[in-house]
Design a protein around this motif. Sequence first.
Motif, PDB file in Angstrom:
ATOM      1  N   ASN A 137       0.850  -1.188   0.000  1.00  0.00           N
ATOM      2  CA  ASN A 137       0.000   0.000   0.000  1.00  0.00           C
ATOM      3  C   ASN A 137       0.890   1.244   0.000  1.00  0.00           C
ATOM      4  O   ASN A 137       1.504   1.581   1.010  1.00  0.00           O
ATOM      5  N   GLY A 138       0.943   1.920  -1.131  1.00  0.00           N
ATOM      6  CA  GLY A 138       1.799   3.095  -1.268  1.00  0.00           C
ATOM      7  C   GLY A 138       1.452   4.220  -0.319  1.00  0.00           C
ATOM      8  O   GLY A 138       2.324   4.997   0.081  1.00  0.00           O
ATOM      9  N   LEU A 139       0.180   4.333   0.062  1.00  0.00           N
ATOM     10  CA  LEU A 139      -0.239   5.390   0.985  1.00  0.00           C
ATOM     11  C   LEU A 139       0.523   5.304   2.301  1.00  0.00           C
ATOM     12  O   LEU A 139       0.938   6.324   2.851  1.00  0.00           O
ATOM     13  N   TYR A 140       0.717   4.097   2.799  1.00  0.00           N
ATOM     14  CA  TYR A 140       1.407   3.938   4.080  1.00  0.00           C
ATOM     15  C   TYR A 140       2.849   4.433   3.977  1.00  0.00           C
ATOM     16  O   TYR A 140       3.366   5.077   4.893  1.00  0.00           O
ATOM     17  N   TYR A 141       3.496   4.142   2.855  1.00  0.00           N
ATOM     18  CA  TYR A 141       4.869   4.605   2.657  1.00  0.00           C
ATOM     19  C   TYR A 141       4.925   6.121   2.497  1.00  0.00           C
ATOM     20  O   TYR A 141       5.849   6.771   2.989  1.00  0.00           O
ATOM     21  N   LYS A 142       3.957   6.669   1.792  1.00  0.00           N
ATOM     22  CA  LYS A 142       3.917   8.127   1.640  1.00  0.00           C
ATOM     23  C   LYS A 142       3.746   8.790   3.013  1.00  0.00           C
ATOM     24  O   LYS A 142       4.431   9.767   3.324  1.00  0.00           O
ATOM     25  N   ASN A 143       2.828   8.258   3.819  1.00  0.00           N
ATOM     26  CA  ASN A 143       2.630   8.799   5.166  1.00  0.00           C
ATOM     27  C   ASN A 143       3.905   8.673   5.991  1.00  0.00           C
ATOM     28  O   ASN A 143       4.278   9.597   6.721  1.00  0.00           O
ATOM     29  N   LEU A 144       4.576   7.546   5.848  1.00  0.00           N
ATOM     30  CA  LEU A 144       5.846   7.336   6.539  1.00  0.00           C
ATOM     31  C   LEU A 144       6.864   8.380   6.087  1.00  0.00           C
ATOM     32  O   LEU A 144       7.557   8.999   6.909  1.00  0.00           O
ATOM     33  N   GLY A 145       6.950   8.587   4.782  1.00  0.00           N
ATOM     34  CA  GLY A 145       7.872   9.581   4.242  1.00  0.00           C
ATOM     35  C   GLY A 145       7.579  10.982   4.757  1.00  0.00           C
ATOM     36  O   GLY A 145       8.498  11.742   5.083  1.00  0.00           O
ATOM     37  N   ASN A 146       6.302  11.333   4.842  1.00  0.00           N
ATOM     38  CA  ASN A 146       5.935  12.654   5.365  1.00  0.00           C
ATOM     39  C   ASN A 146       6.404  12.826   6.805  1.00  0.00           C
ATOM     40  O   ASN A 146       6.877  13.896   7.194  1.00  0.00           O
ATOM     41  N   SER A 147       6.282  11.767   7.582  1.00  0.00           N
ATOM     42  CA  SER A 147       6.728  11.835   8.984  1.00  0.00           C
ATOM     43  C   SER A 147       8.239  11.995   9.064  1.00  0.00           C
ATOM     44  O   SER A 147       8.742  12.836   9.816  1.00  0.00           O
ATOM     45  N   TYR A 148       8.961  11.196   8.284  1.00  0.00           N
ATOM     46  CA  TYR A 148      10.422  11.331   8.275  1.00  0.00           C
ATOM     47  C   TYR A 148      10.842  12.717   7.798  1.00  0.00           C
ATOM     48  O   TYR A 148      11.772  13.319   8.350  1.00  0.00           O
ATOM     49  N   ARG A 149      10.145  13.229   6.784  1.00  0.00           N
ATOM     50  CA  ARG A 149      10.478  14.575   6.278  1.00  0.00           C
ATOM     51  C   ARG A 149      10.317  15.613   7.383  1.00  0.00           C
ATOM     52  O   ARG A 149      11.174  16.476   7.571  1.00  0.00           O
ATOM     53  N   ASN A 150       9.238  15.515   8.161  1.00  0.00           N
ATOM     54  CA  ASN A 150       9.024  16.489   9.227  1.00  0.00           C
ATOM     55  C   ASN A 150      10.022  16.347  10.363  1.00  0.00           C
ATOM     56  O   ASN A 150      10.245  17.304  11.100  1.00  0.00           O
ATOM     57  N   LEU A 151      10.620  15.166  10.484  1.00  0.00           N
ATOM     58  CA  LEU A 151      11.695  14.973  11.473  1.00  0.00           C
ATOM     59  C   LEU A 151      13.067  15.321  10.890  1.00  0.00           C
ATOM     60  O   LEU A 151      14.075  15.147  11.546  1.00  0.00           O
ATOM     61  N   LYS A 152      13.059  15.785   9.625  1.00  0.00           N
ATOM     62  CA  LYS A 152      14.278  16.153   8.899  1.00  0.00           C
ATOM     63  C   LYS A 152      15.199  14.955   8.647  1.00  0.00           C
ATOM     64  O   LYS A 152      16.402  15.108   8.497  1.00  0.00           O
ATOM     65  N   ASN A 153      14.619  13.766   8.615  1.00  0.00           N
ATOM     66  CA  ASN A 153      15.359  12.559   8.240  1.00  0.00           C
ATOM     67  C   ASN A 153      15.073  12.340   6.751  1.00  0.00           C
ATOM     68  O   ASN A 153      14.250  11.518   6.363  1.00  0.00           O
ATOM     69  N   TYR A 154      15.781  13.115   5.944  1.00  0.00           N
ATOM     70  CA  TYR A 154      15.469  13.186   4.521  1.00  0.00           C
ATOM     71  C   TYR A 154      15.825  11.907   3.770  1.00  0.00           C
ATOM     72  O   TYR A 154      15.145  11.558   2.799  1.00  0.00           O
ATOM     73  N   ASN A 155      16.843  11.200   4.201  1.00  0.00           N
ATOM     74  CA  ASN A 155      17.189   9.945   3.525  1.00  0.00           C
ATOM     75  C   ASN A 155      16.070   8.915   3.676  1.00  0.00           C
ATOM     76  O   ASN A 155      15.683   8.259   2.713  1.00  0.00           O
ATOM     77  N   LYS A 156      15.560   8.773   4.899  1.00  0.00           N
ATOM     78  CA  LYS A 156      14.459   7.823   5.105  1.00  0.00           C
ATOM     79  C   LYS A 156      13.182   8.303   4.430  1.00  0.00           C
ATOM     80  O   LYS A 156      12.388   7.496   3.936  1.00  0.00           O
ATOM     81  N   ALA A 157      12.984   9.614   4.394  1.00  0.00           N
ATOM     82  CA  ALA A 157      11.814  10.153   3.688  1.00  0.00           C
ATOM     83  C   ALA A 157      11.899   9.807   2.208  1.00  0.00           C
ATOM     84  O   ALA A 157      10.926   9.329   1.617  1.00  0.00           O
ATOM     85  N   LEU A 158      13.070  10.015   1.626  1.00  0.00           N
ATOM     86  CA  LEU A 158      13.253   9.717   0.209  1.00  0.00           C
ATOM     87  C   LEU A 158      13.044   8.236  -0.075  1.00  0.00           C
ATOM     88  O   LEU A 158      12.357   7.863  -1.029  1.00  0.00           O
TER      89      LEU A 158
END
Length: 190
Positions: A137-158
Motif C-alpha cells: 500500500n503506497g499510501l502507508y509509505y507516503k505517510n511514513l515519508g511525510n513523517s520522516y520529512r518532518n523529522l528532517k530525516n530526509y534519507n528515510k523520507a526519500l
Amino acid sequence: MKKLLLFIVLLTGVLFRAQDTIEQISAKINQDPQNAELYFQRGELYFSDANYDNAIIDYTKAIEINPNFGEAFFARGDCYYNQSNYDDALKDFFKTIVINPNHEFALNMIGVVYFSKENYNDAITYFNKAIAINNTNGLYYKNLGNSYRNLKNYNKALESYNTAIQSDTEDTEAVKNRAELYQYYLENRD
C-alpha cells in the motif's frame, strides 16, 4: 455547459437515491431496532455525505448493540478524525485494533492522527505496523515519508517516497514530495 448541467442532474439523482436509501434503512431500523448492521449502514450513508454528527450517532448505536463491532469503531473514529477530534479518534482506532489487531487501516489512521498532532515518532511506529501487514500500500509509505520529512530525516523520507511510488505509480503527491526533497538536496548540498 451541457456537461455541467448533466453532471448536476446526475449528482442530484444520486443524492436523492442516497436520501431514499437512508429512509429505507430507517424503516428497516424501525422494524428491527436491535440490528447493529442497519445502524452501521445508515451511518456509512451519513458519512459519505459528510454528515459526521449523524454518522457518529448511528455508529455509536451499532456499538451499543454489538460492542465487538470493530468496523463501527473504525468508522466512528474516522468521523472524529474528520471533525479534528483527535483524542476520540485515537480511542476508537485503538479499540478497532483490540478487536482486530491486523486492521491495517486503523493502524494507518492511528499514524495519521499522531501525524496531525505533530507526534511524528509515534506516527512512524504505526505506519510501520500497517506496512508490516500490507507492504504493497503506497499510501502507508507516503505517510511514513511525510513523517520522516518532518523529522528532517530526509534519507528515510526519500526511501519511503520511492517505495510509495513503486507501489502506486500514479500517486502524484508522493512524486511531488520526492521532487521537493531532490530540490532541497540541490539547494543545500555542500
